[in-house]
Design a protein around this motif. Structure first.
Motif, PDB file in Angstrom:
ATOM      1  N   LEU A 294      -5.381  -8.400   6.516  1.00 50.78           N
ATOM      2  CA  LEU A 294      -5.156  -8.318   5.074  1.00 50.78           C
ATOM      3  C   LEU A 294      -5.376  -6.901   4.560  1.00 50.78           C
ATOM      4  CD1 LEU A 294      -4.601  -9.794   2.423  1.00 50.78           C
ATOM      5  CD2 LEU A 294      -7.044 -10.272   2.247  1.00 50.78           C
ATOM      6  N   GLN A 295      -6.417  -6.230   5.085  1.00 49.02           N
ATOM      7  CA  GLN A 295      -6.698  -4.864   4.652  1.00 49.02           C
ATOM      8  C   GLN A 295      -5.562  -3.924   5.024  1.00 49.02           C
ATOM      9  OE1 GLN A 295     -10.422  -3.485   6.092  1.00 49.02           O
ATOM     10  NE2 GLN A 295     -10.469  -1.652   4.791  1.00 49.02           N
ATOM     11  N   GLU A 296      -5.054  -4.083   6.235  1.00 49.21           N
ATOM     12  CA  GLU A 296      -3.937  -3.231   6.650  1.00 49.21           C
ATOM     13  C   GLU A 296      -2.693  -3.505   5.797  1.00 49.21           C
ATOM     14  OE1 GLU A 296      -3.393  -3.983  10.746  1.00 49.21           O
ATOM     15  OE2 GLU A 296      -5.243  -2.963  11.390  1.00 49.21           O
ATOM     16  N   SER A 300      -0.810  -0.811   3.259  1.00 46.21           N
ATOM     17  CA  SER A 300       0.620  -0.489   3.330  1.00 46.21           C
ATOM     18  C   SER A 300       1.327  -0.793   2.007  1.00 46.21           C
ATOM     19  CB  SER A 300       1.274  -1.267   4.470  1.00 46.21           C
ATOM     20  OG  SER A 300       1.164  -2.672   4.235  1.00 46.21           O
ATOM     21  N   VAL A 301       0.975  -1.941   1.408  1.00 44.19           N
ATOM     22  CA  VAL A 301       1.605  -2.293   0.120  1.00 44.19           C
ATOM     23  C   VAL A 301       1.207  -1.299  -0.962  1.00 44.19           C
ATOM     24  CG1 VAL A 301       1.656  -4.030  -1.698  1.00 44.19           C
ATOM     25  CG2 VAL A 301       1.842  -4.737   0.677  1.00 44.19           C
ATOM     26  N   LYS A 302      -0.089  -0.905  -0.992  1.00 43.59           N
ATOM     27  CA  LYS A 302      -0.534   0.075  -1.982  1.00 43.59           C
ATOM     28  C   LYS A 302       0.188   1.408  -1.800  1.00 43.59           C
ATOM     29  CE  LYS A 302      -5.180  -1.703  -2.897  1.00 43.59           C
ATOM     30  NZ  LYS A 302      -6.646  -1.439  -2.755  1.00 43.59           N
ATOM     31  N   ALA A 303       0.335   1.813  -0.551  1.00 43.53           N
ATOM     32  CA  ALA A 303       1.040   3.069  -0.302  1.00 43.53           C
ATOM     33  C   ALA A 303       2.486   2.991  -0.787  1.00 43.53           C
ATOM     34  CB  ALA A 303       0.988   3.404   1.192  1.00 43.53           C
ATOM     35  N   GLU A 304       3.143   1.862  -0.495  1.00 40.89           N
ATOM     36  CA  GLU A 304       4.525   1.716  -0.952  1.00 40.89           C
ATOM     37  C   GLU A 304       4.613   1.680  -2.472  1.00 40.89           C
ATOM     38  OE1 GLU A 304       5.984  -1.772   0.885  1.00 40.89           O
ATOM     39  OE2 GLU A 304       6.017  -0.956   2.925  1.00 40.89           O
TER      40      GLU A 304
END
Length: 724
Positions: A294-296, A300-304
């Motif tokens: 979930l953290q990974e 990735s979603v936050k970066a996008e």
């Protein structure tokens, strides 16, 4: 615990049953029955141990309420009722204690009354004894007096035949007799008063005894009521305890039944619980790795998302930059088109809300601005928003320097030989005089314009020679007056130049040559002193006239002989006002009527110019006649419309902004530059001829051609004027 006690009682009953059977049955059957009871007893003991163990486990585990169980709900209801009964018992105990306290207080009061009664009786006895003593004394005195009276009468009878020597003794005896009779009367009066006091004391004693009897009866009645209430409370308490005990028994029975059902459910749920435990352990093993996944995924979603937001922000910034650039380009093109067409440029300035505007709904702000376009102003009039587009809009936060930067390009064009007119329009109290004149600490357009002209002249001093002259006039009640003259009240007239050029001039208008900022301050101070201002309901220092400052700039290029003449007309119009709001009366009313008439004439001129009529009514007012050159296409003209932002002035603000829009649509044509080449001889003649401080014309007004006297140096101006 209740279950354990129940099992113990059951065990005792079984033991009693064993002893009874031993006594009734024979040896073999009795022994068999004993063995059976021993086995049953052992089984019950094991069951008791198991129940105790389960009870300890249940105590150790946190209590989980059984939401769907009817018995638990009934148990909760019974517990609530039991708590209510306990509260009622506590309240009854409190009431009982209050009644005991009240009885104790009444007993204390009764004892106090009894003590007071005893004291009163003792006092009465003492009073009666004293009165009886006085009565006995009075009776004795009366008896003694009655016993002494016959000798006195006898003496009185015998004295009549006595000698004159005894007459004095007779008179003394008569006096003593009179005195004794008076004492007897006084004693009788005292006796009567004592009898009345004794009767009143008997009445008071009877009243006190009646009160004591009443208090005793009341105390007995209260004591009886208290005993009855205590008895009823005791009965209620016993009845409540019995009902609670009965409900508790019923509840305990239901709990035992529920416990048996729960035990059965536990036996059936144990396999399911094992299965769920196994499933839970498996899910737990799977979930251990879920936070990392979930953290990974979140990273990735936050970066996008952050990348997308940055892209959107950059696109928005680019679009906003392009929009502002296009807006500036559009405004620049519009200003160039306005310049080519010769339109009158119009800027608006909104004054801040001041304490003179008052408080309440009428003093609220009704003007808003467009954050992306500084040429749009919004007005909320009678609940409806109205928008206006002008060349520039200044908010209340704008400074005098900000306004001057907008008009300084026009002012500098005066040095190049153009005629420039800047006039302030708006209702009284909107800030026109502040914008045009300002204060000593924060000057307005007038003084800043002359300072700018001086700085430009100094920069071009190496190639050009400039002369700056200043005139000031006002139109008061349709009368043109010289503010810098020796006689400010002298009436002046506007004349046409006799040379047929169509130019206007004002004979007798004083013109001063200024060479420094100090000269400017002296001229402004002198002109401001002579201007007419009065107090009205709308403005404490309301301008009651139209003020005109005329700045003439003559320039000669020393290398080419090019000669230019430019004029800067700075006009502070009197404020438009409604007579009902300004409270004008008498002379103030006449002034307001003349002001409104001249401003109405200015509106008629603007309407005629806008509709391109053949005849423009410039001569309907001294104001429009004097501004004819500035409004007839040979001048660069700018209007500063001053508006008030408060709600109570929205009608005047709406009228001013509508008038500003109409003025903005007037096309005067491109302004012409007044310049000509002169010969070196005429140039030398110009340098030789001295400047004169005599009265000179205002606005487009010049001295009449042909006046060759030194008091009218019109020869200089005639040489500087362009040919017709």
């Amino acid at each position: 615990t209740s279950k354990v006690e129940h099992l113990k009682q059951k065990l005792i009953s079984q033991a009693q049953e064993v002893s009874r059977l031993r006594s009734e049955l024979g040896g073999t059957d009795l022994e068999k029955h004993r063995d059976l009871l021993i086995v049953e007893n052992e089984r019950l003991r094991q069951e008791m141990r198991r129940c105790e163990a389960e009870l300890q486990d249940m105590r150790a585990k946190p209590a989980v309420p059984c939401t769907g169980c009817e018995h638990s709900q009934e148990s909760a209801q019974l517990r609530d009722k039991l708590s209510q009964l306990q509260l009622e018992v506590a309240e009854n105990k409190g009431l009982l204690s209050e009644l005991n306290l009240e009885v104790q207080q009444k007993t204390d009061r009764l004892a106090e009354v009894e003590l007071r009664l005893k004291d009163c009786l003792a006092e009465k006895a003492q009073e009666e004894e004293r009165l009886s003593r006085r009565l006995r004394d009075s009776h004795e005195t009366i008896a003694s007096l009655r016993a002494q009276s016959p000798p006195v009468k006898y003496v009185m009878k015998t004295v009549e035949v006595e000698s004159s020597k005894t007459k004095q003794a007779l008179s003394e005896s008569q006096a003593r007799n009179q005195h004794l009779q008076e004492q007897v009367a006084m004693q009788r009066q005292v006796l009567k008063e004592m009898e009345q006091q004794l009767q009143s004391s008997h009445q008071l004693t009877a009243q006190l005894r009646a009160q004591i009897t009443m208090y005793e009866s009341e105390l007995e009645r209260a004591h009886g009521q208290m005993l009855e209430e205590m008895q009823s409370l005791e009965e209620d308490k016993n009845r409540a305890i019995e009902e609670a005990f009965a409900r508790a028994q019923v509840e305990m029975k239901a709990v035992h039944e529920n416990l048996a059902g729960v035990r059965t459910n536990l036996l059936t749920l144990q396999p399911a619980l094992r299965t769920l435990t196994n499933d839970y352990n498996g899910l737990k093993r799977q979930v251990r790795g879920f936070p990392l996944l979930l953290q990974e995924a979140l990273k990735s979603v936050k970066a996008e998302i952050g990348q997308a937001i940055d892209e959107v922000n950059s696109n928005n910034q680019e679009l906003l930059r392009k929009y502002r650039r296009e807006l500036q380009l559009r405004k620049k093109c519009h200003n160039e088109l306005v310049r080519l067409k010769g339109n009158i440029r119009v800027i608006a300035r909104v004054r801040p809300v001041t304490k003179e505007d008052g408080e309440g709904p009428e003093a609220t702000n009704a003007v808003t601005f467009d954050p992306d376009d500084d040429s749009i102003i919004h007005l909320l009039h009678k609940g409806k928003p109205v928008s206006f587009e002008l060349d520039k809009v200044f908010s209340p936060k704008a400074s005098q320097q900000d306004v001057f930067q907008e008009v300084q390009a026009l002012i500098t064009s005066c040095i190049d030989g153009f005629n420039v007119c800047i006039f302030a329009y708006g209702q009284t109290g909107a800030g026109k005089t502040y914008t045009m004149e300002g204060t000593l600490e924060n000057p307005g357009i007038n003084q800043r314009a002359l300072q700018l002209l001086f700085s430009e002249v100094q920069e071009k001093a190496s190639d050009w020679e400039y002369t700056i002259t200043v005139s000031a006039a006002e139109i008061y009640n349709e009368v043109l007056r010289d503010l810098l003259g020796q006689e400010p009240q002298e009436k002046l007239e506007i004349r046409l130049c006799p040379d047929g050029s169509g130019q206007l001039y004002v004979p007798g208008l004083t013109e001063f040559q200024v060479q420094s900022v100090e000269d400017i301050n002296k001229v402004f101070e002198f002109g401001h002193t002579n201007r007419t201002t009065e107090f009205t309901n709308l403005n404490e220092h309301s301008s009651r006239s139209h003020a005109l400052l005329i700045v003439t700039v003559h320039g000669v290029d020393g290398s080419t002989g090019l000669r230019t003449t430019g004029k800067l007309n700075l006009v502070d119009l009197a404020g438009s006002e409604r007579v009902g709001k300004s409270g004008a009366e008498g002379s103030r009313l006449r002034e307001a009527q003349h002001i409104n008439k001249s401003l109405s004439a200015l509106g008629d001129v603007i309407a005629a110019l806008r509709s391109r009529q053949g005849h423009v009514p410039f001569r309907n007012s001294k104001l429009t006649y004097l501004l004819q050159d500035s409004l007839s296409g040979d001048s660069k003209t700018l209007m500063v419309v001053q508006v008030s932002p408060v709600e109570k002035n929205t009608s005047e603000t709406l009228y001013s902004l509508k008038f500003a829009e109409r003025v903005r649509s007037v096309e005067l044509g491109p302004g012409s530059r007044r310049a000509e080449l002169v010969s070196w001889s005429s140039q030398e003649h110009l340098e030789w001829e001295p400047a004169c401080q005599t009265p000179q014309p205002s606005a487009r007004a010049h001295s009449a051609p042909g006046s060759g006297t030194t008091s009218r140096p019109g020869s200089i101006r005639r040489k500087l004027q362009p040919s017709a």
